[in-house]
Design an enzyme around this catalytic site. Structure first.
Site, PDB file in Angstrom:
ATOM      1  N   TRP A   1      -1.927 -22.514   7.046  1.00 32.76           N
ATOM      2  CA  TRP A   1      -0.864 -23.420   7.034  1.00 32.76           C
ATOM      3  C   TRP A   1      -0.097 -23.425   8.761  1.00 32.76           C
ATOM      4  O   TRP A   1       0.330 -24.425   8.922  1.00 32.76           O
ATOM      5  CB  TRP A   1       0.246 -23.217   6.100  1.00 32.76           C
ATOM      6  CG  TRP A   1      -0.178 -23.333   4.779  1.00 32.76           C
ATOM      7  CD1 TRP A   1      -0.667 -22.602   3.715  1.00 32.76           C
ATOM      8  CD2 TRP A   1      -0.750 -24.853   4.132  1.00 32.76           C
ATOM      9  NE1 TRP A   1      -1.150 -23.239   2.729  1.00 32.76           N
ATOM     10  CE2 TRP A   1      -1.181 -24.256   2.789  1.00 32.76           C
ATOM     11  CE3 TRP A   1      -0.665 -26.106   4.845  1.00 32.76           C
ATOM     12  CZ2 TRP A   1      -1.557 -25.192   2.168  1.00 32.76           C
ATOM     13  CZ3 TRP A   1      -1.089 -26.900   3.805  1.00 32.76           C
ATOM     14  CH2 TRP A   1      -1.691 -26.807   2.505  1.00 32.76           C
TER      15      TRP A   1
ATOM     16  N   ASP B   1       8.325 -22.048   8.588  1.00 32.47           N
ATOM     17  CA  ASP B   1       7.771 -22.819   7.317  1.00 32.47           C
ATOM     18  C   ASP B   1       8.083 -21.606   6.300  1.00 32.47           C
ATOM     19  O   ASP B   1       7.114 -20.574   6.286  1.00 32.47           O
ATOM     20  CB  ASP B   1       6.281 -23.031   7.430  1.00 32.47           C
ATOM     21  CG  ASP B   1       5.901 -23.601   6.242  1.00 32.47           C
ATOM     22  OD1 ASP B   1       6.384 -23.645   5.137  1.00 32.47           O
ATOM     23  OD2 ASP B   1       4.549 -23.895   6.249  1.00 32.47           O
TER      24      ASP B   1
ATOM     25  N   LYS C   1       7.384 -24.562  -5.105  1.00 26.47           N
ATOM     26  CA  LYS C   1       6.885 -23.099  -5.261  1.00 26.47           C
ATOM     27  C   LYS C   1       8.037 -22.274  -5.683  1.00 26.47           C
ATOM     28  O   LYS C   1       8.362 -21.584  -6.973  1.00 26.47           O
ATOM     29  CB  LYS C   1       6.283 -22.293  -4.059  1.00 26.47           C
ATOM     30  CG  LYS C   1       5.288 -23.166  -3.687  1.00 26.47           C
ATOM     31  CD  LYS C   1       4.627 -22.653  -2.432  1.00 26.47           C
ATOM     32  CE  LYS C   1       3.555 -23.557  -1.660  1.00 26.47           C
ATOM     33  NZ  LYS C   1       2.358 -23.717  -2.533  1.00 26.47           N
TER      34      LYS C   1
HETATM   35  C1  LIG Z   1       3.018 -21.925   3.504  1.00 27.69           C
HETATM   36  C2  LIG Z   1       2.878 -23.450   3.216  1.00 27.69           C
HETATM   37  N1  LIG Z   1       3.204 -24.342   4.228  1.00 27.69           N
HETATM   38  C3  LIG Z   1       3.022 -25.612   3.996  1.00 27.69           C
HETATM   39  C4  LIG Z   1       2.273 -25.997   2.656  1.00 27.69           C
HETATM   40  C5  LIG Z   1       1.921 -27.594   2.374  1.00 27.69           C
HETATM   41  O1  LIG Z   1       3.059 -28.063   1.746  1.00 27.69           O
HETATM   42  P1  LIG Z   1       3.119 -29.362   1.104  1.00 27.69           P
HETATM   43  O2  LIG Z   1       2.015 -29.622   0.129  1.00 27.69           O
HETATM   44  O3  LIG Z   1       4.354 -29.499   0.532  1.00 27.69           O
HETATM   45  O4  LIG Z   1       2.959 -30.328   2.165  1.00 27.69           O
HETATM   46  C6  LIG Z   1       1.849 -25.119   1.783  1.00 27.69           C
HETATM   47  C7  LIG Z   1       1.245 -25.363   0.531  1.00 27.69           C
HETATM   48  O5  LIG Z   1       0.871 -24.778  -0.199  1.00 27.69           O
HETATM   49  C8  LIG Z   1       2.161 -23.673   2.026  1.00 27.69           C
HETATM   50  O6  LIG Z   1       1.914 -22.743   1.133  1.00 27.69           O
END
Ligand SMILES: Cc1ncc(COP(=O)(O)O)c(C=O)c1O
Length: 362
Positions: A103, A173, A197
Site C-alpha cells: 500500500w 494512511d 476495516k
Molecule cells: C493500508 C491500506 N491502505 C489502502 C488500502 C486501499 O483502500 P481502498 O480499497 O479504500 O482504496 C487498503 C486496503 O486494504 C489498505 O489496507
C-alpha cells in the site's frame, strides 16, 4: 444472536452487532421522518446532524481540537494516494515515502505522477516483515511531507510507536488501524482511512486534516480533488455517501460507549495476545510472518508447515464458523484480521481452533 459467524476478513470486515441492530431497528423510519436513511436527501437537517456529529465524534476520539477538520469523501484510500500529492506536491518540492508494504508502494507510485519523491526507508528486503528503525530513516533535504502507512494489512506489521519528524508535515494512511489504540494524533498533518476495516462499511473515506493545509491547495486541480472544496462545504460539495457516514457515526458512538480508544486499545492487546501466544507456544508449527517487535494488533499473519495444511486449516476453520482466514497472496499462509469490532470471544475461538488443529496435524 447465535447464527453470527466470526468474520476475520481484512475488509470489508465485521461490524459491531449492536450497531447492526440499531440500523435494523430504524431502517424503515429514520427518526420519525417516515422514510429510511437510505432515502433521505443530504440537504436536510437529519443528515446535516449526522455529518456534524460524525466529525465531532472523530475529533473527540482522537483528542483533536478546532485546528483540524474531518472530511468524509469517496474513492477509497486509493484515491487519497493521488489527492495528497495533487494538493501538496507542487513547485519542485520533494515528498518522502517510507515503504512498509504494497500500500505504501502504491501511494508512492501515485505521487510520482505529480512531483519529486524520495524513499526515506524501505523494508522490502525480507518481504516487509518489519517496520524500519528510526535510525534507518533518511529524509531528503526539505521534504514537503513524509508519508507512512501505520499498519500494513497484508504483512501484519504495525508501527508500535508512530514517528514524528519535527516541523515536517506527517501524513499517514491509517486505513487498517485508525482508532485501534491511543496515539498522538496532533503530530499528524493529515490522516486518511477507508472506513471498511475499523470504522464502518465501505463507501466512505475519512480524511483528518490540519486546517493550515487547507489554505493554498492549487487552483489548477479539479474542485473535487481539492481538500479545501470539501472542507468549505462540510463534505457536502456533492452528494455524500449518506448511509456509510450514518453507519460510521454509529460505530464511533459505539466506540465511545466501549470506553473510547484507551479501552479498545487494551482489548485489542488482549485479543492479539491470545493469537500471538498460540503461535509462539506452538513449537514452530505456526510461524508468524512479522518480526515480533513489528507485530500488528489488527492483522495477524502466520504460516503452517506446508501449503496443503494451510488450505486445510482455512477450510476446516470455515466449517467451525471462523471465516476469512486465508492470507493475501503476497505473503501466503493465513491472516486473521481482528479490528475493533472483533470480539475477545472470536479470538478465543480462533486460539482454541489453532490448538486443536495442531493437536490433530502437528
Ligand atoms: C493500508 C491500506 N491502505 C489502502 C488500502 C486501499 O483502500 P481502498 O480499497 O479504500 O482504496 C487498503 C486496503 O486494504 C489498505 O489496507
Amino acid at each position: 444472536m447465535n447464527n453470527r459467524i466470526f468474520n476475520f476478513n481484512a475488509g470489508p470486515a465485521t461490524l459491531p452487532l449492536e450497531v447492526l441492530q440499531e440500523v435494523q431497528s430504524e431502517l424503515l423510519n429514520y427518526k420519525q421522518t417516515g422514510m429510511s436513511i437510505l432515502e433521505i436527501s443530504h440537504r436536510t437537517k437529519p443528515y446535516e446532524a449526522i455529518n456534524a456529529e460524525a466529525e465531532a465524534n472523530m475529533k473527540e476520539l482522537l483528542g483533536l481540537g478546532d485546528n483540524y477538520r474531518v472530511l468524509f469523501l469517496q474513492g477509497g484510500a486509493s484515491t487519497q494516494f493521488a489527492t495528497i500529492p495533487m494538493n501538496f506536491l507542487a513547485d519542485g518540492g520533494t515528498a518522502d515515502y517510507i515503504l512498509t508494504g504494497v500500500w505504501s508502494e502504491k501511494a508512492l507510485k501515485e505521487a510520482k505522477l505529480f512531483g519529486n519523491t524520495h524513499v526515506a526507508a524501505t523494508t522490502a528486503d525480507g518481504n516487509y516483515k518489519r517496520i524500519p528503525r528510526m535510525d534507518e530513516i533518511q529524509l531528503s533535504d526539505k521534504p514537503v511531507y513524509v508519508h507512512i502507512t501505520s499498519n500494513n494489512t497484508i504483512y501484519g506489521t504495525q508501527w508500535d510507536e508512530l514517528p514524528s519528524f519535527g516541523s515536517v508535515p506527517l501524513i499517514a494512511d491509517m486505513s487498517s488501524d485508525i482508532l485501534n489504540k491511543p496515539f498522538a494524533a496532533e503530530n499528524f498533518s493529515l490522516i486518511y482511512a477507508g472506513a471498511q476495516k475499523n470504522l464502518g462499511p465501505s463507501g466512505v473515506t475519512v480524511v483528518i486534516i490540519r486546517k493550515d493545509l487547507l489554505e493554498d491547495n492549487p487552483k489548477t486541480i479539479s474542485a473535487m480533488m481539492r481538500y479545501e472544496t470539501h472542507a468549505k462545504n462540510d463534505s457536502m460539495y456533492n452528494t455524500p455517501p449518506v448511509f456509510s457516514v450514518y453507519m460510521l457515526n454509529l460505530v464511533l458512538r459505539w466506540l465511545k460507549a466501549q470506553g473510547g480508544v484507551k479501552a479498545i486499545g487494551e482489548r485489542n492487546i488482549q485479543k492479539a495476545t491470545l493469537v500471538y501466544d498460540t503461535i509462539d507456544q506452538s513449537g514452530g508449527f505456526y510461524r508468524g510472518h512479522a518480526d515480533k517487535d513489528s507485530r500488528s494488533l489488527m492483522n495477524v499473519t502466520f504460516r503452517l508447515p506446508n501449503e496443503e495444511l494451510e488450505k486445510t486449516f482455512a477450510k476446516e476453520a470455515e466449517q467451525a464458523s471462523l471465516i476469512g482466514l486465508k492470507g493475501h497472496r503476497s505473503v501466503g499462509g493465513l491472516r486473521a484480521s481482528m479490528y475493533n469490532a472483533m470480539s475477545v470471544a472470536g479470538c478465543q475461538a480462533l486460539k482454541e481452533f489453532m490448538i486443536e488443529f495442531q493437536r490433530k496435524n502437528g
